[in-house]
Design an enzyme around this catalytic site. Structure first.
Site, PDB file in Angstrom:
ATOM      1  N   SER A   1      -1.617   3.999 -11.482  1.00  0.00           N
ATOM      2  CA  SER A   1      -0.162   3.337 -11.452  1.00  0.00           C
ATOM      3  C   SER A   1      -0.316   1.802 -10.613  1.00  0.00           C
ATOM      4  O   SER A   1      -0.887   2.133  -9.480  1.00  0.00           O
ATOM      5  CB  SER A   1       1.200   4.162 -11.406  1.00  0.00           C
ATOM      6  N   GLY A   2       0.417   1.181 -10.782  1.00  0.00           N
ATOM      7  CA  GLY A   2       0.617  -0.077  -9.924  1.00  0.00           C
ATOM      8  C   GLY A   2       2.007  -0.702 -10.221  1.00  0.00           C
ATOM      9  O   GLY A   2       2.985  -0.004 -10.618  1.00  0.00           O
TER      10      GLY A   2
ATOM     11  N   ASP B   1      -3.819 -11.334  -5.909  1.00  0.00           N
ATOM     12  CA  ASP B   1      -3.689  -9.992  -5.423  1.00  0.00           C
ATOM     13  C   ASP B   1      -4.915  -9.411  -5.477  1.00  0.00           C
ATOM     14  O   ASP B   1      -5.149  -8.061  -5.951  1.00  0.00           O
ATOM     15  CB  ASP B   1      -2.656  -9.467  -6.458  1.00  0.00           C
TER      16      ASP B   1
END
Length: 1010
Positions: free
Chosen positions: A710-711, A839
């Site tokens: 998950s992010g 990122d």
């Protein structure tokens, strides 16, 4: 007898006339090659005067031949005529400090009587002629500060009478040969500022008369050469900016006792500073900055009574704790000390009061970027000669001492990024010679003292990121030399003073994120030197004043205010404009489509609901009526027309509303009936059609058993897509999360047209409605069976069922960082448009079957210089912070724009994490002690102490130089995450260096995929 004397006289007269004609002709030809307009300096060179009376010419008494030609500093240009070689009696030739170009003629080698040759400070190109070896009487040969290239001819080493050889500041290359030792009479040798490499030859030990040795700014490498230790007669030793390494011998000071100047900064020296330096009793200047020195600063420096300069900047000196600053007490004995640089080390503890007892000659004191605590002692006011005081980036607290007001000669005061509190004291206005004042990023409160207006020489005022309030003092606007006025992120109120127009030299005006209001002053347009205007995040209203005269403007940000009116058309014509942000205001009317407004990557105008038109990329509504420019005679008619149309629309509103709801209900019903096969969403290169129903089935109802990770904006599932049951990764966006749609569009936009073997391939995208009637967005990627790099580096944080079966070897880690560097190079340089990932971190690097790295997650990616609504909110919202804490570049934290340098910073942190095994957010780090400083302090002696022990397994073989390999890799990482963006490597350079390291240490061990 009388006849004999008469004949002899006539012969001598004829001979003298002949020789006079020969030298005269040679000099006139020399003059003819001088640039037109510069020859007037040699006005005396004419036929009315004897050649021996010409400017700069000296003749011998006996033969009346030219023996000296001295023309230094006359601003002569042109080229050197070959005729100079005809002055066969010439002993001294000096044409230094001119602008001669071209090459050195071979004919200079004909001057066999020449003893002194000085061509310093010209623009001479080409190579040093080998014919100079014919000038066997040469004592001085000086070609410094020219453009000479090639190698030093081997014949030059036969000039055994040379006393001075100065070749500083050229483009010479090659190595110094052992035959250098033949020049046993040499006392001064200058080879600095070239491209000489290799090691210092051992035969240099034969130059035991040497008093001056300059090898600075070259590429010399290896341990500090032992032969140099035997040159006990040296007064000056300059090896600044090379690649020397190793520790200094403990008895260093006993071997070179006569040194007065020692410059060894910007090398790779390690270990402690020898205490024997105190035995070099005449030492005046000691420069050891930018090395990897460790340990304490020896108090024995206090014995150097003649010391004038001590530069220890940018090392790893100190322990970050109490006692590191005890050397200040000893340095009080150095009564001639003028410059002390000890910034960017690991010095800790409180500043001692003994600082006030230091030399009254001290004019430069640098202690920045350390771990110094406590308050600034009152005794600092005793340093009455101080001109520059650099204490930024420490842990200093408390108020400023009143004694600072005594430093009337202070020109630069830098205290930013500390914890200093209370008011900015009014006595700062007494520092009338102040040119730069850096107080930002502290805890100052209260008002800005109007007395700052007394600093009439101020060029830079940086007081942002504090808790200041009140109005902006009008007195500041009287400082006419001011170039930078930076006061962002405070709580200033009131208006921007009209007097800002007096700042005719102002280049940067930065007042963003305050509480300023009122109209922007019309006088802003008279600041004709202005390049940057940052006024965003305030409450300014009214129209944009006439600033058409600011032709040098590069960046304008007026976003997030209450400005209104039309957008001035002249903004389209600023030829140097790089960034214009007028978003989130109340502008109205038609947006221009010419000039700068043709470039959507330069202009942002979203958040102005009454704007229309513009180019398609701005995504504004169409202008329903072709509106004439404001103020024309047709504007009122246009308004009446618009009102009429509006009334008509209002009359039809009820009918429209009814129709809308009927259509909506029908569409809703149809959607629910066709949920299992909705219309697919494809973007450009995406051709596969896939629905929500397909993905729901392929993931077994998005079962937790298929959850991969998950992010920030969603979760990732493993899926089997029919009909071939192809394994893919499905990233499902959480549409309730602010910024999720932005992330979805950014990722699609970034990946749809780019291809690289080290990028995770985006197969297709799905935009649909789920079974509950809610929006559904998903991205479908190729599946990476070995998961993320993060789980390999930190397996202890992963569920046991998902942990890798082993750890990554040193070679595998090196291959992975090369993969990542290569994809950054592609994104930054070789893509159709440069892209910043924004990122980069281990969890966004995925590994395939053979551990090839693939960069993923472009949810924050940006096309460089593209400013739209998404990127604006990316700047303002916490959800849009560029990157992840620990990996995001420091400039992003203060509003910096996305850039390739930000990606390279993140890459540097990733490299350090991969080879040390420590996250940048590890609890070990805090304050100024970071992963970078932790790594830097260990290189190179303790590199194995900080290395991830799991990387040292894997059958490297006996004799493998693990420590050297690790040191080189970590140095690349440190250079990538340098605090200053301009000092960072670019991705291509990092990849090249890492590949070179792999070639050096793993020639026979490269994996099959390479």
């Amino acid at each position: 007898m009388r006849l004999f004397l008469l004949l002899s006289f006539n012969v001598l007269t004829l001979l003298d006339a002949f020789t006079d004609v020969s030298d005269r002709q040679a000099l006139l030809e020399f003059k003819s090659q001088i640039s037109q307009g510069k020859r007037d300096v040699l006005y005396s060179w004419n036929n009315s005067l004897h050649v021996c009376n010409w400017k700069g010419v000296t003749c011998g008494r006996k033969h009346k031949r030219v023996t000296q030609l001295h023309l230094p500093g006359l601003q002569l240009g042109g080229v050197i005529s070959p005729s100079i070689g005809n002055l066969s009696f010439l002993i001294s030739l000096n044409i230094s400090r001119n602008s001669f170009g071209g090459t050195i003629p071979d004919e200079v080698g004909n001057l066999f009587r020449l003893e002194h040759l000085d061509m310093n400070f010209n623009l001479i190109e080409g190579e040093i002629p080998a014919s100079l070896s014919n000038c066997s009487r040469l004592l001085e040969l000086q070609f410094s500060s020219n453009l000479l290239g090639g190698g030093v001819p081997s014949e030059l080493w036969s000039l055994t009478k040379l006393v001075t050889l100065d070749l500083y500041g050229n483009n010479l290359k090659g190595k110094l040969p052992d035959s250098l030792g033949n020049l046993t009479c040499l006392r001064e040798l200058g080879f600095g500022g070239n491209n000489i490499d290799g090691r210092v030859p051992d035969n240099i030990v034969r130059l035991n008369r040497m008093v001056y040795l300059d090898l600075s700014d070259n590429n010399f490498l290896g341990f500090f050469p032992p032969p140099v230790y035997n040159l006990s007669s040296l007064y000056i030793l300059n090896i600044f900016r090379n690649s020397f390494s190793g520790s200094l011998r403990p008895d260093f000071g006993n071997l070179l006792p006569n040194l007065q100047g020692l410059y060894m900064g910007r090398n790779y020296f390690t270990g402690a500073i020898p205490t024997t330096f105190s035995n070099i009793s005449n030492l005046q200047k000691l420069g050891m900055e930018f090395n990897n020195l460790t340990g304490s600063i020896p108090p024995s420096f206090g014995k150097l009574r003649n010391l004038e300069l001590l530069s220890l900047h940018s090392n790893s000196l100190g322990s970050g704790s109490f006692g590191d600053l005890e050397f200040f007490g000893a340095l009080t004995n150095c009564t001639k000390l003028e410059i002390l640089e000890a910034g960017r080390n690991r010095l800790g503890g409180d500043l001692p009061t003994s600082i006030g007892n230091m030399s009254r000659e001290l004019n430069y004191l640098s202690l920045d970027t350390n771990f110094i605590t406590g308050s600034i002692p009152h005794e600092i006011g005793n340093l009455v000669s101080l001109q520059s005081l650099w204490l930024e980036k420490n842990l200093l607290s408390g108020p400023l001492p009143t004694s600072l007001g005594k430093l009337l000669g202070l020109m630069k005061l830098s205290l930013y990024s500390n914890r200093i509190s209370k008011h900015i004291p009014p006595y700062v206005g007494n520092l009338s010679r102040l040119e730069s004042l850096y107080l930002y990023d502290n805890y100052f409160d209260g008002i800005v003292p109007p007395t700052l207006g007394n600093c009439s020489h101020l060029l830079e005022l940086w007081i942002g990121d504090n808790m200041l309030n009140g109005t902006i003092p009008r007195e500041i606007m009287q400082i006419s030399p001011l170039l930078i006025l930076s006061m962002p992120r405070n709580s200033f109120t009131g208006s921007l003073p009209e007097e800002v127009g007096r700042l005719e030299n102002l280049v940067t005006l930065s007042l963003e994120d305050n509480k300023l209001s009122g109209q922007l002053p019309r006088t802003l347009g008279t600041c004709l030197s202005m390049e940057v205007i940052y006024l965003q995040g305030n409450s300014f209203d009214g129209a944009i004043p006439d600033i058409r005269g600011l032709v040098a403007i590069k960046e304008i940000d007026l976003s997030n205010n209450d400005l209104f009116g039309v957008i001035p058309g002249y903004l389209a014509n600023f030829s140097m404009l790089q960034y214009l942000n007028l978003s989130v205001n109340n502008f109205e009317g038609r947006v221009p489509t010419e000039g700068n407004f043709q470039n959507a990557s330069l202009v942002a105008v979203f958040g102005n609901k009454d704007l229309c038109g513009g180019i398609r990329e701005l995504r504004l509504k169409r202008c329903s009526v072709k509106e004439p420019p404001m103020g024309t005679k047709h504007s009122s008619l246009s308004k009446k027309f618009v009102i009429g149309v509006s009334v008509g629309i209002a009359l039809l509103f009820l009918l429209f509303t009814t129709s809308f709801f009927l259509l909506w209900f029908r569409k809703r019903k149809k959607t629910l009936e066709t949920n299992n096969n909705p219309t697919p969403f494809t973007l450009g290169a995406f051709h596969e059609n896939i629905s929500y129903g397909d993905l729901q089935n392929a993931t077994d109802g998005f079962s937790p058993n298929n959850l991969i990770g998950s992010g920030s904006f969603g979760t990732v599932f493993k899926a089997l897509l029919p009909p071939e049951n192809k394994v893919v990764a499905v990233k499902v966006l959480n549409m309730e999360k602010r910024g999720a749609m932005k992330s979805f569009m950014a990722e699609c936009g970034s990946l749809k047209d780019i291809r690289h073997r080290n990028l995770v391939k985006l197969l297709t995208a799905c935009a649909s409605i789920d079974f509950h009637g809610d929006e559904f967005r998903a991205l479908i990627y190729e599946f990476m069976p070995n998961g993320s790099l993060d789980m390999w580096l930190h397996p202890e944080e992963v569920e046991e069922t998902r942990r890798p079966s082993r750890t990554l070897t040193l070679l595998e880690r090196l291959n992975i960082v090369i993969d990542v560097a290569s994809v950054l190079d592609y994104l930054h340089v070789h893509c159709h448009e440069p892209i910043a990932h924004c990122d980069l971190k281990p969890s966004n690097v995925l590994l395939d079957d053979d551990l090839t790295a693939h960069v993923s997650d472009f949810g924050l990616a940006r096309l460089l210089l593209k400013f739209d609504q998404d990127s604006f909110f990316n700047q303002l919202s916490s959800a849009g912070v560029r990157g992840t804490i620990g990996y995001a570049a420091p400039e992003y934290g203060v509003g910096g724009k996305p850039s390739i340098y930000g990606d390279v910073y993140s890459f540097g942190v990733l490299v350090l994490e991969m080879f040390t095994g420590k996250r940048p957010t590890n609890e070990l780090f805090g304050g100024n002690f970071t992963l970078q400083s932790y790594t830097m302090s260990a290189l190179p002696e303790r590199v194995l102490d900080i290395a991830d022990k799991s990387s040292l397994h894997g059958g490297l073989g006996i004799g493998f130089r693990i420590a050297e390999c690790l040191t080189l890799v970590l140095e690349v990482g440190l250079r990538c995450c340098d605090e200053s963006p301009s000092n960072r490597l670019v991705a291509s350079e990092a990849a090249k260096e890492l590949i070179s390291i792999r070639e050096k240490f793993f020639k026979a061990r490269r994996t099959a995929r390479r």
